[in-house]
Design a protein around this motif. Sequence first.
Motif, PDB file in Angstrom:
ATOM      1  N   HIS A 173      20.609 -72.849 -23.539  1.00 45.55           N
ATOM      2  CA  HIS A 173      19.964 -71.966 -24.519  1.00 45.55           C
ATOM      3  C   HIS A 173      18.601 -71.463 -24.038  1.00 45.55           C
ATOM      4  N   GLU A 174      17.826 -72.316 -23.413  1.00 46.56           N
ATOM      5  CA  GLU A 174      16.473 -71.927 -22.995  1.00 46.56           C
ATOM      6  C   GLU A 174      16.437 -71.224 -21.648  1.00 46.56           C
ATOM      7  N   THR A 175      17.079 -71.805 -20.636  1.00 44.71           N
ATOM      8  CA  THR A 175      16.990 -71.241 -19.278  1.00 44.71           C
ATOM      9  C   THR A 175      18.008 -70.146 -19.013  1.00 44.71           C
TER      10      THR A 175
END
Length: 116
Positions: free
Chosen positions: A97-99
Amino acid sequence: MSAHFNTNGRLDAWSIDSDTNATSSITPSLRTKKGIVLGESTLSDIVNQYGSAGVSSRGIVEFYYEKADDGTYRDISIYDPIQNIEKVYMIVFFVDHETKVVYHVMASSFKNALSV
């Protein structure tokens, strides 16, 4: 990494996670036929190679294919009517989700995926 074989002994599913990809100079990168590299490629790379039809907001990107009688594969939507489940295959990418980096890839016959 895991693999599943059907009753005829043919590979009908495989799954690999970036945690199992030991990073060393002697270990080759794990990649799909279209060049998506586990632990390196991003959501953008998937969209560039496979298109955006399978992208969801949950970090799961799914593509479905139907095998034609001549041995070629055509893209289908999961919402298309399935005439023969034995001829439908899928590839699924799990993206952080973040990277936005691919951390898991699974390819399977649709029939095998439904039985899991």
